[in-house]
Structure formats: C-alpha cells, structure tokens
Design an enzyme around this catalytic site. Structure first.
Site, PDB file in Angstrom:
ATOM      1  N   ASP A  80     -13.228  -9.236  10.646  1.00  0.00           N
ATOM      2  CA  ASP A  80     -12.003  -8.772  10.929  1.00  0.00           C
ATOM      3  C   ASP A  80     -11.695  -7.811  11.611  1.00  0.00           C
ATOM      4  O   ASP A  80     -10.847  -6.800  11.292  1.00  0.00           O
ATOM      5  CB  ASP A  80     -11.061  -9.024   9.547  1.00  0.00           C
ATOM      6  CG  ASP A  80      -9.485  -9.202   9.980  1.00  0.00           C
ATOM      7  OD1 ASP A  80      -9.305  -9.865  10.945  1.00  0.00           O
ATOM      8  OD2 ASP A  80      -8.829  -9.034   9.034  1.00  0.00           O
ATOM      9  N   LYS A 102     -10.406  -5.506  14.277  1.00  0.00           N
ATOM     10  CA  LYS A 102      -9.217  -5.478  15.042  1.00  0.00           C
ATOM     11  C   LYS A 102      -8.480  -4.048  14.995  1.00  0.00           C
ATOM     12  O   LYS A 102      -9.186  -3.294  14.133  1.00  0.00           O
ATOM     13  CB  LYS A 102      -8.269  -6.426  14.749  1.00  0.00           C
ATOM     14  CG  LYS A 102      -7.730  -6.434  13.468  1.00  0.00           C
ATOM     15  CD  LYS A 102      -7.052  -7.614  13.190  1.00  0.00           C
ATOM     16  CE  LYS A 102      -6.354  -7.453  11.735  1.00  0.00           C
ATOM     17  NZ  LYS A 102      -5.326  -8.648  11.465  1.00  0.00           N
ATOM     18  N   ASP A 142      -9.870  -2.517   4.951  1.00  0.00           N
ATOM     19  CA  ASP A 142      -9.626  -3.574   4.843  1.00  0.00           C
ATOM     20  C   ASP A 142     -10.927  -4.665   5.041  1.00  0.00           C
ATOM     21  O   ASP A 142     -11.090  -5.232   5.926  1.00  0.00           O
ATOM     22  CB  ASP A 142      -8.569  -4.200   5.671  1.00  0.00           C
ATOM     23  CG  ASP A 142      -7.835  -5.582   5.286  1.00  0.00           C
ATOM     24  OD1 ASP A 142      -8.466  -6.143   4.258  1.00  0.00           O
ATOM     25  OD2 ASP A 142      -6.796  -6.030   5.983  1.00  0.00           O
ATOM     26  N   ASN A 181      -7.202  -2.517  11.715  1.00  0.00           N
ATOM     27  CA  ASN A 181      -8.069  -2.154  10.808  1.00  0.00           C
ATOM     28  C   ASN A 181      -9.082  -0.957  10.902  1.00  0.00           C
ATOM     29  O   ASN A 181     -10.093  -0.822  10.215  1.00  0.00           O
ATOM     30  CB  ASN A 181      -9.168  -3.540  10.412  1.00  0.00           C
ATOM     31  CG  ASN A 181      -8.227  -4.587   9.740  1.00  0.00           C
ATOM     32  OD1 ASN A 181      -7.195  -4.359   9.230  1.00  0.00           O
ATOM     33  ND2 ASN A 181      -8.781  -5.622   9.731  1.00  0.00           N
ATOM     34  N   THR A 221      -8.680 -12.895  12.917  1.00  0.00           N
ATOM     35  CA  THR A 221      -7.672 -12.882  13.816  1.00  0.00           C
ATOM     36  C   THR A 221      -7.826 -13.688  15.104  1.00  0.00           C
ATOM     37  O   THR A 221      -8.891 -13.206  15.738  1.00  0.00           O
ATOM     38  CB  THR A 221      -7.048 -11.522  14.155  1.00  0.00           C
ATOM     39  OG1 THR A 221      -6.813 -11.053  12.800  1.00  0.00           O
ATOM     40  CG2 THR A 221      -5.918 -11.609  14.851  1.00  0.00           C
ATOM     41  N   VAL A 236       0.805  -1.227  -0.062  1.00  0.00           N
ATOM     42  CA  VAL A 236       0.069  -0.062  -0.105  1.00  0.00           C
ATOM     43  C   VAL A 236       1.007   1.177  -0.227  1.00  0.00           C
ATOM     44  O   VAL A 236       1.742   1.295   0.886  1.00  0.00           O
ATOM     45  CB  VAL A 236      -0.810   0.028   1.365  1.00  0.00           C
ATOM     46  CG1 VAL A 236      -1.967   1.294   1.239  1.00  0.00           C
ATOM     47  CG2 VAL A 236      -1.748  -1.477   1.138  1.00  0.00           C
TER      48      VAL A 236
END
Length: 395
Positions: free
Chosen positions: A227, A229, A245, A232, A264, A118
């Site tokens: 996801d 977390k 994401d 993100n 995760t 990125v």
C-alpha cells in the site's frame, strides 16, 4: 423442647446419585445451549483451580497475566476470566486494566480510518505521540483480526529503521485497541505534491532512495507492504520520509507469492489487477508511480492495446520534459513484466539516475531534503484524480 425443626431425612446412596446425575444432565444441557456458537476448545477448556475457593469475578487478572495470557498457545485453553473479544487479540495486544489511555492528554484528532480514529496525544513526560484507537466490534465484523495483529507486530519489529515509524506501545481494553506510534510533524507527502506541481530532481533522488531503503529492509525481513502511496508517507521536521500504516502488509518470505487483491487502485501493479500471483516486486511498481508523480506531476498511463503481448507492453509516461536518466528510472520501475522490473536496492544504485549519488549519506540522514525545495511554491496546484480505490479484501 429445644430445637423443634424437623431433621432432614437421610438420603440413600441411590437417591444422592440420582440428584448428581440429574444436575449433571441439566448442566450439560445448559452448556450445550449457551455455548453452541463457540468452538469446541472453549467447551472442553480446563477450569482453573482458583474457582474452587472463590467466584470467577474475584479471580486476580494479575495472576492470570503471569501464566495464561503471556503464552500464545496457552491463552485459548480457558474461557475464564478473559472474554472472547479479548482473547481474539492476544497475545499481540496485552490486557491492561489500569486505563493507560487516560495517561495521555488528547491534543486533537489527526485522521479517521475504517476502524477508528488517530489522535495527537502527549504523555506525562511531555513527549508527543500519535494514538490510534480502533473499535474491536468493527474489526471482528470485517474479519480483520489477523490483519490488525500483523500490522502492530510488523511495525513493532521494523520500527527501528530510520525511515519507518516506530510503535512503542500497544494494548487493548474491553471494547478498543490502542496503538501508539511516533508523531511525525511534517505532514504527508501527498500534501507536498499538492503544493508543488513538480519536485526538484535532486529532491526526488533523496525521496526515492529513502523509500527504496525502507522497502529493501521490509522485503529482506520477509514482509510485503502492498500500500505504498503518498498518503502513507509522512515527512519529519527535516523533510525525511517516514513510512506508516502497515494495515495491508503481510509476512511473505522473499521469493514467495500471494494472490490477495488489495491496495489502492492507482498504485497497484498490473499483476494484481490481472488476478495473478505476485511477490515483492509490486512494491517497486508503486514506487515507480510515486516517482512519476514527483517528476511530472501526473500519473503514468497503463492502458495498452489488447493485442499486445504482456512481454511487449510498455507504460505511457506523461507528456513532460524528462532527462534520459529520469525516464530510464521510470521505465525500469514501471515494467509490466515483474521479472524484468527493477526490484532491488542494489540494482537501483547502479543505474544512471543515481550516478555519483552517495547512499551512505541517505542511510545516516545527513541530508536535509527541505533545503532543496524552492522558497515559494508554484502557483499551479496539482490536481489529483478524485478517486478512492482502497481494496483490502480477498476477491
């Protein structure tokens, strides 16, 4: 005298047919040998009428873009002039041959992922974006084509939400995929949690409310995130959260379930770890883990006695002084039984933790979360467990 070269002998109809038959057999053998690894559709695809008048290499891509490439069910009818690695990602990633990536100025690398990197880039107008460059070969090797296509489609559809990063541009070249997203300058929530051992309760209320608004929007749109977390969750200049994401997100109608084991590990709900079917409530469990980190600086413990029934198991919160409303919030979100877990924005607004809290100000971004941070961070730096537990494959 004159032209002394011998005249070609006249061929009978039978000999001509014999030549055609022989050439046809050779052509079939060549096709079978060269295309044995492709699908039947590519072998029996219809040839374009443009090839009769000129070679395939001279066929205009612009004319194909106006017909075949823009129709999702027409793009697989022919193998020409689009290569197989290009057709895999159509129609979500349009083909661009004008080197659009060269119109962005590279300002440096931001992050690195499994399929690419990125970059922070600037366009010709001076606007700053985050450009994700992915390798097609790695995506195809990991059988993640559908995953990447869903990611860009979900982000494009939901990017207008105030707490979800928008994706204005995306395209493909011969070897790479390009996804342009809004650039969020405030960094990750993870870094904020490492700087401040514990966040103020007033700030936690805002962050949980903003994330709950984003999750509620995704779930009502038929999307499960899977996801959630701190890595993100980005923060803008005022400290508001921005969800990024969507690589593990999936289209899932509200009330439906799935069995894919992904996410995760530290933020995965018990039903995922138990290989059970699960629904959108797993995102609310992850929100509970993040809330516990912000309020106590530690992860909750999900270890339980094997003799305990699933209905009677309870999460063990860290040893930290918590007020009753805050503890009630964590116990509601970190409920082992999915049907008893707090899993809706409407329910969240009614609990004691959000008494006299104005959700309308959160929806309109009238609050500035960074104003609630103390002037100096605490000397103690939070130590996250050194664990990298990303699972994005079906087990």
């Amino acid at each position: 005298m004159g032209n002394t070269s011998p005249k070609p002998s006249n061929l009978s109809q039978s000999s001509v047919d014999g030549v055609y038959i022989q050439r046809g057999e050779d052509l079939c053998q060549n096709l079978n040998s060269s295309l044995s690894g492709r699908s039947f559709a590519s072998v029996s695809s219809h040839q374009s009428t443009y090839s009769v008048s000129r070679p395939w290499s001279r066929v205009s891509r612009r004319r194909w873009k106006e017909s075949t490439l823009t129709l999702p069910y027409e793009s697989s009818k022919t193998a020409w002039p689009v290569s197989q690695t290009e057709s895999f990602f159509l129609p979500e990633f349009p083909l661009l041959t004008n080197n659009k990536e060269n119109k962005f100025e590279n300002l440096g690398e931001i992050n690195k992922g499994a399929f690419g990197k990125v970059y922070k880039v600037k366009d010709e107008k001076g606007d700053v974006y985050a450009l994700k460059v992915l390798s097609k070969s790695k995506i195809i090797k990991e059988n993640a084509v559908r995953q990447v296509k869903d990611e860009v489609q979900i982000q494009r559809v939901c990017g207008h939400h105030p707490y979800i990063v928008d994706c204005p541009f995306h395209w493909q070249s011969k070897k790479r995929l390009y996804i342009v997203s809004e650039y969020v300058a405030g960094g990750e929530l993870y870094n904020l949690l490492k700087t401040y051992a514990v966040l103020p309760v007033a700030l936690v209320k805002i962050y949980i409310a903003q994330l709950a608004l984003a999750l509620d929007f995704l779930h009502n749109a038929g999307i499960i995130y899977r996801d959630l977390k701190p890595e993100n969750i980005l923060l803008d200049a005022n400290g508001n959260v921005q969800l990024i994401d969507f690589g593990l997100s999936k289209w899932l109608s509200y009330g439906k379930t799935t069995r894919t084991i992904c996410g995760t590990l530290l933020y995965m709900a018990p039903e995922i770890l138990a290989h059970l079917e699960y629904g959108h409530s797993v995102d609310w469990w992850s929100l509970g883990v993040i809330a516990c980190l912000m309020l106590t600086g530690k992860y909750p413990s999900t270890e339980a006695d094997s003799a305990d029934e699933p209905e009677t198991r309870r999460v063990r919160l860290p040893q930290h002084e918590l007020e009753v409303p805050a503890r009630d919030l964590l116990l509601r979100l970190l409920q082992f039984e999915p049907t008893k877990r707090l899993r809706s924005l409407r329910t969240l607004q009614t609990i004691a933790f959000y008494k006299d809290f104005n959700f309308e100000n959160v929806k309109t971004k009238k609050m500035k979360p960074l104003d609630l941070l103390p002037e100096r961070p605490q000397e103690e730096i939070m130590e996250f467990e050194d664990f990298d537990g990303n699972y994005d494959t079906v087990l």
